[in-house]
Design a protein around this motif. Sequence first.
Motif, PDB file in Angstrom:
ATOM      1  N   ASP A  68     -12.008  13.751  -0.229  1.00  0.00           N
ATOM      2  CA  ASP A  68     -11.192  13.438   0.949  1.00  0.00           C
ATOM      3  C   ASP A  68     -10.186  14.579   1.176  1.00  0.00           C
ATOM      4  OD1 ASP A  68      -9.674  12.299   2.942  1.00  0.00           O
ATOM      5  OD2 ASP A  68      -8.976  10.606   1.762  1.00  0.00           O
ATOM      6  N   SER A 105      -3.994   7.325   0.673  1.00  0.00           N
ATOM      7  CA  SER A 105      -3.653   6.026   0.079  1.00  0.00           C
ATOM      8  C   SER A 105      -3.965   6.086  -1.408  1.00  0.00           C
ATOM      9  CB  SER A 105      -4.500   4.920   0.707  1.00  0.00           C
ATOM     10  OG  SER A 105      -4.325   4.880   2.103  1.00  0.00           O
ATOM     11  N   ARG A 121     -12.443  11.876  -4.421  1.00  0.00           N
ATOM     12  CA  ARG A 121     -12.951  11.173  -3.244  1.00  0.00           C
ATOM     13  C   ARG A 121     -13.689  12.087  -2.277  1.00  0.00           C
ATOM     14  NH1 ARG A 121      -7.635   7.746  -1.443  1.00  0.00           N
ATOM     15  NH2 ARG A 121      -7.386   6.544  -3.370  1.00  0.00           N
ATOM     16  N   MET A 173      -1.246   8.741  13.595  1.00  0.00           N
ATOM     17  CA  MET A 173      -2.446   8.942  14.403  1.00  0.00           C
ATOM     18  C   MET A 173      -2.093   9.134  15.872  1.00  0.00           C
ATOM     19  SD  MET A 173      -5.353   6.613  12.639  1.00  0.00           S
ATOM     20  CE  MET A 173      -4.670   5.036  13.051  1.00  0.00           C
ATOM     21  N   LYS A 219       0.825  -1.203   0.000  1.00  0.00           N
ATOM     22  CA  LYS A 219       0.000   0.000   0.000  1.00  0.00           C
ATOM     23  C   LYS A 219       0.865   1.262   0.000  1.00  0.00           C
ATOM     24  CE  LYS A 219      -4.239   1.468   2.293  1.00  0.00           C
ATOM     25  NZ  LYS A 219      -5.437   0.901   2.910  1.00  0.00           N
ATOM     26  N   VAL A 265      -2.812  12.153   5.213  1.00  0.00           N
ATOM     27  CA  VAL A 265      -2.222  11.175   4.303  1.00  0.00           C
ATOM     28  C   VAL A 265      -3.245  10.757   3.259  1.00  0.00           C
ATOM     29  CG1 VAL A 265      -0.717  10.313   6.127  1.00  0.00           C
ATOM     30  CG2 VAL A 265      -2.891   9.163   5.684  1.00  0.00           C
ATOM     31  N   GLY A 308      -7.606  14.711   5.250  1.00  0.00           N
ATOM     32  CA  GLY A 308      -6.574  13.766   5.660  1.00  0.00           C
ATOM     33  C   GLY A 308      -5.179  14.355   5.569  1.00  0.00           C
ATOM     34  N   PRO A 322       0.953   4.521   8.717  1.00  0.00           N
ATOM     35  CA  PRO A 322       0.032   5.622   9.002  1.00  0.00           C
ATOM     36  C   PRO A 322      -0.426   5.635  10.456  1.00  0.00           C
ATOM     37  CG  PRO A 322      -1.042   3.929   7.683  1.00  0.00           C
ATOM     38  CD  PRO A 322       0.418   3.607   7.713  1.00  0.00           C
ATOM     39  N   ARG A 323      -0.386   4.477  11.121  1.00  0.00           N
ATOM     40  CA  ARG A 323      -0.828   4.443  12.513  1.00  0.00           C
ATOM     41  C   ARG A 323       0.086   5.253  13.431  1.00  0.00           C
ATOM     42  NH1 ARG A 323      -3.194  -1.211  11.203  1.00  0.00           N
ATOM     43  NH2 ARG A 323      -2.266  -0.414   9.317  1.00  0.00           N
TER      44      ARG A 323
HETATM   45  P1  C2E Z   1      -4.760   2.046   7.303  1.00  0.00           P
HETATM   46  O1  C2E Z   1      -5.163   1.826   5.894  1.00  0.00           O
HETATM   47  O2  C2E Z   1      -3.435   1.537   7.722  1.00  0.00           O
HETATM   48  O3  C2E Z   1      -4.880   3.599   7.590  1.00  0.00           O
HETATM   49  C1  C2E Z   1      -4.514   4.124   8.824  1.00  0.00           C
HETATM   50  C2  C2E Z   1      -4.963   5.559   8.945  1.00  0.00           C
HETATM   51  O4  C2E Z   1      -4.297   6.347   7.959  1.00  0.00           O
HETATM   52  C3  C2E Z   1      -6.444   5.768   8.718  1.00  0.00           C
HETATM   53  O5  C2E Z   1      -7.138   5.607   9.941  1.00  0.00           O
HETATM   54  C4  C2E Z   1      -6.503   7.211   8.258  1.00  0.00           C
HETATM   55  O6  C2E Z   1      -6.439   8.080   9.365  1.00  0.00           O
HETATM   56  C5  C2E Z   1      -5.216   7.347   7.475  1.00  0.00           C
HETATM   57  N1  C2E Z   1      -5.424   7.131   6.027  1.00  0.00           N
HETATM   58  C6  C2E Z   1      -4.938   6.142   5.261  1.00  0.00           C
HETATM   59  N2  C2E Z   1      -5.256   6.331   3.982  1.00  0.00           N
HETATM   60  C7  C2E Z   1      -5.967   7.474   3.928  1.00  0.00           C
HETATM   61  C8  C2E Z   1      -6.558   8.200   2.855  1.00  0.00           C
HETATM   62  O7  C2E Z   1      -6.485   7.851   1.645  1.00  0.00           O
HETATM   63  N3  C2E Z   1      -7.212   9.346   3.198  1.00  0.00           N
HETATM   64  C9  C2E Z   1      -7.306   9.771   4.490  1.00  0.00           C
HETATM   65  N4  C2E Z   1      -7.983  10.882   4.740  1.00  0.00           N
HETATM   66  N5  C2E Z   1      -6.757   9.101   5.514  1.00  0.00           N
HETATM   67  C10 C2E Z   1      -6.091   7.972   5.243  1.00  0.00           C
HETATM   68  P2  C2E Z   1      -8.662   5.174   9.929  1.00  0.00           P
HETATM   69  O8  C2E Z   1      -9.436   5.964   8.945  1.00  0.00           O
HETATM   70  O9  C2E Z   1      -9.125   5.204  11.339  1.00  0.00           O
HETATM   71  O10 C2E Z   1      -8.629   3.670   9.422  1.00  0.00           O
HETATM   72  C11 C2E Z   1      -8.017   2.667  10.227  1.00  0.00           C
HETATM   73  C12 C2E Z   1      -7.923   1.390   9.423  1.00  0.00           C
HETATM   74  O11 C2E Z   1      -9.242   0.925   9.082  1.00  0.00           O
HETATM   75  C13 C2E Z   1      -7.185   1.531   8.099  1.00  0.00           C
HETATM   76  O12 C2E Z   1      -5.816   1.351   8.303  1.00  0.00           O
HETATM   77  C14 C2E Z   1      -7.787   0.396   7.288  1.00  0.00           C
HETATM   78  O13 C2E Z   1      -7.170  -0.827   7.647  1.00  0.00           O
HETATM   79  C15 C2E Z   1      -9.224   0.366   7.775  1.00  0.00           C
HETATM   80  N6  C2E Z   1     -10.053   1.197   6.885  1.00  0.00           N
HETATM   81  C16 C2E Z   1     -10.577   2.408   7.117  1.00  0.00           C
HETATM   82  N7  C2E Z   1     -11.313   2.832   6.089  1.00  0.00           N
HETATM   83  C17 C2E Z   1     -11.253   1.851   5.182  1.00  0.00           C
HETATM   84  C18 C2E Z   1     -11.835   1.704   3.897  1.00  0.00           C
HETATM   85  O14 C2E Z   1     -12.554   2.552   3.363  1.00  0.00           O
HETATM   86  N8  C2E Z   1     -11.525   0.558   3.251  1.00  0.00           N
HETATM   87  C19 C2E Z   1     -10.729  -0.393   3.786  1.00  0.00           C
HETATM   88  N9  C2E Z   1     -10.462  -1.461   3.070  1.00  0.00           N
HETATM   89  N10 C2E Z   1     -10.166  -0.278   4.986  1.00  0.00           N
HETATM   90  C20 C2E Z   1     -10.441   0.825   5.670  1.00  0.00           C
END
Ligand code: C2E
Length: 91
Positions: A41, A48, A39, A86, A9, A46, A44, A82-83
């Motif tokens: 979005d 993805s 999106r 946070m 990713k 960050v 954020g 990304p964690r």
């Molecule tokens: P992760 O993918 O490792 O992302 C961790 C955190 O990075 C997210 O916490 C968010 O704060 C930020 N982040 C990552 N990518 C983006 C992005 O493209 N835009 C924005 N604005 N922030 C981003 P969050 O949102 O609490 O999500 C925690 C975890 O929950 C994510 O870990 C992922 O594993 C899952 N998750 C959340 N939303 C989705 C989703 O729409 N689809 C999928 N497949 N997983 C999701």
Amino acid sequence: SVRHEQANKIILDLEKLYEHPAEELTVVARYARGIQQQRGDYNGRVLSIRADDLRTLAVVFDTTPSGLVEQLNEFGVLVADPRSLMQNQGG
Ligand code: C2E
Ligand code: C2E
Ligand code: C2E
């Protein structure tokens, strides 16, 4: 071939990307803003991005996806975990 997408990713650090002075990153920054727009979005720190979009950008830079990832890493605009971001936001 079967690949584990999560492990590959690509996550951009938008703050660093948008503030970086390197001219090479102008196109990447514009692309990232386009994705944010699609999106809705905007808040954020960050972003993805899709493997497909990484391939498209690699073509623009006349390199391979992994070659581009390496360059982005050298510019310091990728997020490894990304964690870890946070935790700094304090909830
Ligand atoms: P992760 O993918 O490792 O992302 C961790 C955190 O990075 C997210 O916490 C968010 O704060 C930020 N982040 C990552 N990518 C983006 C992005 O493209 N835009 C924005 N604005 N922030 C981003 P969050 O949102 O609490 O999500 C925690 C975890 O929950 C994510 O870990 C992922 O594993 C899952 N998750 C959340 N939303 C989705 C989703 O729409 N689809 C999928 N497949 N997983 C999701
Ligand atoms: P779409 O491709 O038809 O995707 C519709 C919705 O499915 C997305 O709404 C999103 O909620 C979800 N979705 C699709 N693929 C993924 C994925 O790999 N991971 C996660 N977590 N969710 C996914 P969203 O985000 O509002 O995007 C709306 C439309 O904007 C998308 O429709 C697509 O046409 C475009 N778009 C958004 N982000 C990207 C991007 O990174 N690259 C490209 N090429 N198009 C994007
Ligand atoms: P991918 O296409 O390489 O996308 C990588 C990550 O970019 C996604 O991780 C998600 O965080 C973000 N992303 C990509 N497209 C969108 C989008 O349209 N909207 C939003 N909000 N985020 C997007 P994620 O969610 O963990 O998904 C991992 C992989 O699973 C994706 O890799 C894709 O291959 C597949 N996938 C997930 N959801 C969908 C979907 O709705 N449609 C399709 N065709 N594939 C999906």
